[in-house]
Scaffold this motif. Sequence first.
Motif, PDB file in Angstrom:
ATOM      1  N   GLY A   1     -21.616  -5.989   7.502  1.00 41.68           N
ATOM      2  CA  GLY A   1     -20.824  -6.506   8.602  1.00 41.68           C
ATOM      3  C   GLY A   1     -20.862  -5.547   9.777  1.00 41.68           C
ATOM      4  O   GLY A   1     -21.439  -4.463   9.722  1.00 41.68           O
ATOM      5  N   SER A   2     -20.219  -5.955  10.867  1.00 41.59           N
ATOM      6  CA  SER A   2     -20.162  -5.131  12.065  1.00 41.59           C
ATOM      7  C   SER A   2     -19.238  -3.933  11.859  1.00 41.59           C
ATOM      8  O   SER A   2     -18.496  -3.855  10.880  1.00 41.59           O
ATOM      9  N   TYR A   3     -19.309  -3.009  12.840  1.00 39.19           N
ATOM     10  CA  TYR A   3     -18.467  -1.806  12.761  1.00 39.19           C
ATOM     11  C   TYR A   3     -16.986  -2.180  12.758  1.00 39.19           C
ATOM     12  O   TYR A   3     -16.203  -1.625  11.984  1.00 39.19           O
ATOM     13  N   ASP A   4     -16.608  -3.114  13.622  1.00 40.21           N
ATOM     14  CA  ASP A   4     -15.200  -3.529  13.700  1.00 40.21           C
ATOM     15  C   ASP A   4     -14.729  -4.149  12.393  1.00 40.21           C
ATOM     16  O   ASP A   4     -13.588  -3.921  11.957  1.00 40.21           O
ATOM     17  N   GLU A   5     -15.577  -4.917  11.760  1.00 40.02           N
ATOM     18  CA  GLU A   5     -15.209  -5.534  10.486  1.00 40.02           C
ATOM     19  C   GLU A   5     -14.995  -4.480   9.409  1.00 40.02           C
ATOM     20  O   GLU A   5     -14.052  -4.558   8.609  1.00 40.02           O
ATOM     21  N   LYS A   6     -15.876  -3.477   9.381  1.00 41.90           N
ATOM     22  CA  LYS A   6     -15.723  -2.390   8.407  1.00 41.90           C
ATOM     23  C   LYS A   6     -14.445  -1.600   8.665  1.00 41.90           C
ATOM     24  O   LYS A   6     -13.735  -1.218   7.726  1.00 41.90           O
ATOM     25  N   ARG A   7     -14.176  -1.370   9.945  1.00 48.50           N
ATOM     26  CA  ARG A   7     -12.966  -0.626  10.288  1.00 48.50           C
ATOM     27  C   ARG A   7     -11.712  -1.388   9.860  1.00 48.50           C
ATOM     28  O   ARG A   7     -10.765  -0.801   9.331  1.00 48.50           O
ATOM     29  N   MET A   8     -11.684  -2.691  10.102  1.00 48.10           N
ATOM     30  CA  MET A   8     -10.538  -3.500   9.710  1.00 48.10           C
ATOM     31  C   MET A   8     -10.376  -3.522   8.197  1.00 48.10           C
ATOM     32  O   MET A   8      -9.250  -3.505   7.680  1.00 48.10           O
ATOM     33  N   LYS A   9     -11.510  -3.545   7.480  1.00 44.02           N
ATOM     34  CA  LYS A   9     -11.441  -3.554   6.022  1.00 44.02           C
ATOM     35  C   LYS A   9     -10.862  -2.250   5.495  1.00 44.02           C
ATOM     36  O   LYS A   9     -10.017  -2.243   4.589  1.00 44.02           O
ATOM     37  N   ILE A  10     -11.320  -1.133   6.071  1.00 43.98           N
ATOM     38  CA  ILE A  10     -10.795   0.180   5.662  1.00 43.98           C
ATOM     39  C   ILE A  10      -9.306   0.276   5.983  1.00 43.98           C
ATOM     40  O   ILE A  10      -8.503   0.753   5.177  1.00 43.98           O
ATOM     41  N   ARG A  11      -8.942  -0.192   7.179  1.00 46.34           N
ATOM     42  CA  ARG A  11      -7.538  -0.119   7.588  1.00 46.34           C
ATOM     43  C   ARG A  11      -6.656  -0.944   6.666  1.00 46.34           C
ATOM     44  O   ARG A  11      -5.565  -0.511   6.269  1.00 46.34           O
ATOM     45  N   SER A  12      -7.106  -2.130   6.304  1.00 52.29           N
ATOM     46  CA  SER A  12      -6.301  -2.990   5.431  1.00 52.29           C
ATOM     47  C   SER A  12      -6.136  -2.382   4.041  1.00 52.29           C
ATOM     48  O   SER A  12      -5.155  -2.663   3.347  1.00 52.29           O
ATOM     49  N   THR A  13      -7.084  -1.525   3.648  1.00 54.56           N
ATOM     50  CA  THR A  13      -6.994  -0.867   2.351  1.00 54.56           C
ATOM     51  C   THR A  13      -6.105   0.373   2.400  1.00 54.56           C
ATOM     52  O   THR A  13      -5.303   0.626   1.489  1.00 54.56           O
ATOM     53  N   VAL A  14      -6.230   1.139   3.499  1.00 60.59           N
ATOM     54  CA  VAL A  14      -5.528   2.414   3.618  1.00 60.59           C
ATOM     55  C   VAL A  14      -4.052   2.242   3.976  1.00 60.59           C
ATOM     56  O   VAL A  14      -3.189   2.980   3.479  1.00 60.59           O
ATOM     57  N   GLN A  15      -3.730   1.280   4.828  1.00 59.67           N
ATOM     58  CA  GLN A  15      -2.352   1.134   5.302  1.00 59.67           C
ATOM     59  C   GLN A  15      -1.330   0.962   4.175  1.00 59.67           C
ATOM     60  O   GLN A  15      -0.287   1.628   4.182  1.00 59.67           O
ATOM     61  N   PRO A  16      -1.571   0.095   3.197  1.00 57.13           N
ATOM     62  CA  PRO A  16      -0.589  -0.016   2.101  1.00 57.13           C
ATOM     63  C   PRO A  16      -0.434   1.283   1.315  1.00 57.13           C
ATOM     64  O   PRO A  16       0.672   1.611   0.865  1.00 57.13           O
ATOM     65  N   LEU A  17      -1.531   2.021   1.166  1.00 56.37           N
ATOM     66  CA  LEU A  17      -1.465   3.294   0.442  1.00 56.37           C
ATOM     67  C   LEU A  17      -0.643   4.317   1.220  1.00 56.37           C
ATOM     68  O   LEU A  17       0.165   5.060   0.638  1.00 56.37           O
ATOM     69  N   LEU A  18      -0.843   4.364   2.535  1.00 58.48           N
ATOM     70  CA  LEU A  18      -0.059   5.282   3.366  1.00 58.48           C
ATOM     71  C   LEU A  18       1.410   4.906   3.349  1.00 58.48           C
ATOM     72  O   LEU A  18       2.293   5.776   3.320  1.00 58.48           O
ATOM     73  N   SER A  19       1.688   3.612   3.384  1.00 59.16           N
ATOM     74  CA  SER A  19       3.078   3.151   3.341  1.00 59.16           C
ATOM     75  C   SER A  19       3.753   3.575   2.045  1.00 59.16           C
ATOM     76  O   SER A  19       4.899   4.049   2.045  1.00 59.16           O
ATOM     77  N   GLU A  20       3.034   3.423   0.938  1.00 63.21           N
ATOM     78  CA  GLU A  20       3.580   3.822  -0.358  1.00 63.21           C
ATOM     79  C   GLU A  20       3.789   5.333  -0.412  1.00 63.21           C
ATOM     80  O   GLU A  20       4.811   5.817  -0.934  1.00 63.21           O
ATOM     81  N   LEU A  21       2.850   6.096   0.130  1.00 65.59           N
ATOM     82  CA  LEU A  21       2.976   7.552   0.158  1.00 65.59           C
ATOM     83  C   LEU A  21       4.184   7.980   0.983  1.00 65.59           C
ATOM     84  O   LEU A  21       4.947   8.861   0.572  1.00 65.59           O
ATOM     85  N   ALA A  22       4.365   7.367   2.146  1.00 66.77           N
ATOM     86  CA  ALA A  22       5.500   7.707   3.007  1.00 66.77           C
ATOM     87  C   ALA A  22       6.824   7.429   2.298  1.00 66.77           C
ATOM     88  O   ALA A  22       7.762   8.229   2.356  1.00 66.77           O
ATOM     89  N   LYS A  23       6.910   6.289   1.606  1.00 65.67           N
ATOM     90  CA  LYS A  23       8.134   5.948   0.883  1.00 65.67           C
ATOM     91  C   LYS A  23       8.403   6.937  -0.240  1.00 65.67           C
ATOM     92  O   LYS A  23       9.564   7.296  -0.497  1.00 65.67           O
ATOM     93  N   MET A  24       7.363   7.403  -0.905  1.00 63.10           N
ATOM     94  CA  MET A  24       7.524   8.379  -1.989  1.00 63.10           C
ATOM     95  C   MET A  24       8.049   9.708  -1.450  1.00 63.10           C
ATOM     96  O   MET A  24       8.942  10.322  -2.051  1.00 63.10           O
ATOM     97  N   ILE A  25       7.505  10.144  -0.318  1.00 62.07           N
ATOM     98  CA  ILE A  25       7.945  11.422   0.268  1.00 62.07           C
ATOM     99  C   ILE A  25       9.393  11.322   0.734  1.00 62.07           C
ATOM    100  O   ILE A  25      10.215  12.221   0.491  1.00 62.07           O
ATOM    101  N   VAL A  26       9.728  10.226   1.383  1.00 62.06           N
ATOM    102  CA  VAL A  26      11.080  10.060   1.927  1.00 62.06           C
ATOM    103  C   VAL A  26      12.121   9.917   0.815  1.00 62.06           C
ATOM    104  O   VAL A  26      13.251  10.403   0.940  1.00 62.06           O
ATOM    105  N   SER A  27      11.746   9.270  -0.270  1.00 61.33           N
ATOM    106  CA  SER A  27      12.708   9.049  -1.368  1.00 61.33           C
ATOM    107  C   SER A  27      12.769  10.218  -2.354  1.00 61.33           C
ATOM    108  O   SER A  27      13.654  10.258  -3.215  1.00 61.33           O
ATOM    109  N   TRP A  28      11.847  11.171  -2.236  1.00 60.30           N
ATOM    110  CA  TRP A  28      11.820  12.335  -3.130  1.00 60.30           C
ATOM    111  C   TRP A  28      13.010  13.230  -2.832  1.00 60.30           C
ATOM    112  O   TRP A  28      13.254  13.602  -1.680  1.00 60.30           O
TER     113      TRP A  28
END
Length: 284
Positions: free
Chosen positions: A1-28
Amino acid sequence: GSYDEKRMKIRSTVQPLLSELAKMIVSWTPSDLWLKFRRTTLLEALKHYWKYEPSTLPQGVDSILTYLSTKDNPPREQLSDDVISLRKKCGVSLVAVSKEVPHLLVPWLAQLSDSAKALLSSGDLSPTNEMHLYEFLSCVATAVENPVDRSNFVADVLSNSIQKIASQSLQSSIQSPENFLAFLGIAQAGADPNCVANPEFVRKVTDDFSSLFSSLNQLLSVGKRCHEAARKRANGGLPVERLADLDESSPQNCPDEGPVSISDLAINDPFVPLWPKILPTLLQ
């Protein structure tokens, strides 16, 4: 796929992981001092994530504010080095977060101000901790849209510092070199070297020194933050009205030439209205 498509795919994968990490740090909620130090470091690092997803920002900042009043367990007469290090780290982290995302903290400015005032009135903070708190609030205040509200908030934050340097005892201490040397205890120590071993004398001189220079440092740090924010505005810190009304036929070639009112300057820099209160006190 195009560069933009790859970027969107990576972002859609990373964002939920970052959200979960942030919640873990804040609730620790670690109990060990050095784990609290490391959690504060992680919370500070979230400032880059909070720019894009600030849902955990208020809770994270509240945790850092809570750590700023950490005490030893069991309590000690003097704070341990570990507690002092944690408190200092918390202050630095508060300033770092507020410089990165001040606009996102504005909706909670009233609550943050109440929390800061409670900490400042507790009497438990060191001068360094207090200075960090003032810097933190001033950084957030610079993001307030209304210039009048911005100036009023900064004036309220610094009201205690201005009252201290305007007090009769501090005023008399800076009226002459002789008074200032006596204020610092130097004159008394020269006349009677034994007085430096007097606990009451040492305590009074230490308290007087801390009161004066802490107030001056607070004014300096907040004024510096306000000035930095003013220079970063789109008009470079110059009054918008003067830029709009600039007459090219005028012999004044720059918009900062000629008299400028304090109210005009305060549109960009909320610290400016305080100068008429500070300078007469220091220059009398």
